[in-house]
Design an enzyme around this catalytic site. Sequence first.
Site, PDB file in Angstrom:
ATOM      1  N   ASP A   1      35.867  38.159  31.252  1.00 27.03           N
ATOM      2  CA  ASP A   1      35.244  36.975  31.853  1.00 27.03           C
ATOM      3  C   ASP A   1      34.346  36.300  30.833  1.00 27.03           C
ATOM      4  O   ASP A   1      33.362  36.899  30.379  1.00 27.03           O
ATOM      5  CB  ASP A   1      34.383  37.388  33.065  1.00 27.03           C
ATOM      6  CG  ASP A   1      35.194  37.723  34.293  1.00 27.03           C
ATOM      7  OD1 ASP A   1      36.061  36.914  34.660  1.00 27.03           O
ATOM      8  OD2 ASP A   1      34.937  38.782  34.903  1.00 27.03           O
TER       9      ASP A   1
ATOM     10  N   ASP B   1      40.515  37.192  42.412  1.00 29.49           N
ATOM     11  CA  ASP B   1      39.334  37.579  41.630  1.00 29.49           C
ATOM     12  C   ASP B   1      38.064  37.309  42.421  1.00 29.49           C
ATOM     13  O   ASP B   1      37.742  36.162  42.731  1.00 29.49           O
ATOM     14  CB  ASP B   1      39.326  36.762  40.324  1.00 29.49           C
ATOM     15  CG  ASP B   1      38.274  37.238  39.337  1.00 29.49           C
ATOM     16  OD1 ASP B   1      37.630  38.270  39.593  1.00 29.49           O
ATOM     17  OD2 ASP B   1      38.121  36.564  38.298  1.00 29.49           O
TER      18      ASP B   1
HETATM   19  C1  DX5 Z   1      33.389  36.104  38.695  1.00 30.41           C
HETATM   20  C2  DX5 Z   1      34.338  36.762  37.720  1.00 30.41           C
HETATM   21  C3  DX5 Z   1      34.970  37.982  38.290  1.00 30.41           C
HETATM   22  C4  DX5 Z   1      33.973  39.068  38.596  1.00 30.41           C
HETATM   23  C5  DX5 Z   1      34.571  40.070  39.520  1.00 30.41           C
HETATM   24  O1  DX5 Z   1      32.906  34.919  38.177  1.00 30.41           O
HETATM   25  O2  DX5 Z   1      35.387  35.864  37.357  1.00 30.41           O
HETATM   26  O3  DX5 Z   1      36.006  38.457  37.446  1.00 30.41           O
HETATM   27  O4  DX5 Z   1      33.505  39.696  37.460  1.00 30.41           O
HETATM   28  O5  DX5 Z   1      33.559  40.955  39.881  1.00 30.41           O
HETATM   29  P1  DX5 Z   1      33.459  41.575  41.339  1.00 30.41           P
HETATM   30  O6  DX5 Z   1      34.689  42.402  41.538  1.00 30.41           O
HETATM   31  O7  DX5 Z   1      32.199  42.390  41.277  1.00 30.41           O
HETATM   32  O8  DX5 Z   1      33.374  40.446  42.333  1.00 30.41           O
HETATM   33 ZN    ZN Z   2      37.230  36.751  36.366  1.00 24.49          ZN
END
Ligand code: DX5
Ligand code: ZN
Length: 211
Positions: free
Chosen positions: A32, A171
Site C-alpha cells: 500500500d 480490500d
Molecule cells: C487501506 C489499504 C488496505 C489496508 C487493509 O487504505 O488499501 O490494503 O491496509 O487493511 P485492513 O485489512 O486492516 O483493513
Molecule cells: Zn490496499
Amino acid sequence: MEIAVSYLKSQVNKETTIKKIAASIADYIHVDLMDGLFVLENTGSIEDHLSILKNATKPLHVHLMVENPHDIITKIASLKPTTIIIHKEIPNFLEEISYIKTLNIKAGLAINPETNIETIFPYLPKLDEVLVMSVHPGRGGQSFLPETIAKLKTLNKQKKAQNLAFKISIDGGINNETASLVKPYVNILISGSYVCMSDDYNKQIAKLKNS
Ligand code: DX5
Ligand code: ZN
C-alpha cells in the site's frame, strides 16, 4: 481463493512484517503506497519501500493510492511486481493502465466506496484486475462497509455479460466473517490487520482461505 497480505498495520516493524508475510502461506505481499494527496496519509518515500521490498521472496501486489502514479510505477517496476493497481478516481488512470501493461506487469483499477461501479464498465476489457475498496482508503484496521456486497454482485454480472477474465479483489476490513460474505464474488482477499496484528499469520490466513 488467493490471499494478499498488507503490511500497513502490524504489531512489528515493516521489515519484520514483510519477512513474516514472505514466510507465510499468503499468495502475495500487498504493498500500500499513499502520497498525502489522493489520501491524507503518506507512506513515505518510494525509495524506502524499494529497499525493504527488494529481497522479498513472495510476489508483490501493489496498490497505489496516489494522485500521480507515473514515477512510482517506473520505480516499483524494478521489483517486477505481479500486479500494479491504480485508482479510477485519478485523472490519468487510462494512460497509466496502458503504461503498466507496456512494462509487462498486470494492470488493475481500484474503486473507492463512493464511486459507482458502472463508471468502470467501459474499461473492463483493458484490465487484469478490479480492486473493490470495502473501506475508505487511507488506514488499516477500519470496518468493512456492507454496501460493498451489492457492488461486487453488479461487477460479477458485468464480467459475465462481457465474457471477461479479469480478477476481482476486495480490500479493507477483511476478517474470517467478512471473507465468508464476499467469497462468492472475489478471486483475491486482501487483508492487513487481521493477519499482521496477530501472532500467528498462517492461522489467520488459513481461516480466511477456509471461511
Ligand atoms: C487501506 C489499504 C488496505 C489496508 C487493509 O487504505 O488499501 O490494503 O491496509 O487493511 P485492513 O485489512 O486492516 O483493513
Ligand atoms: Zn490496499
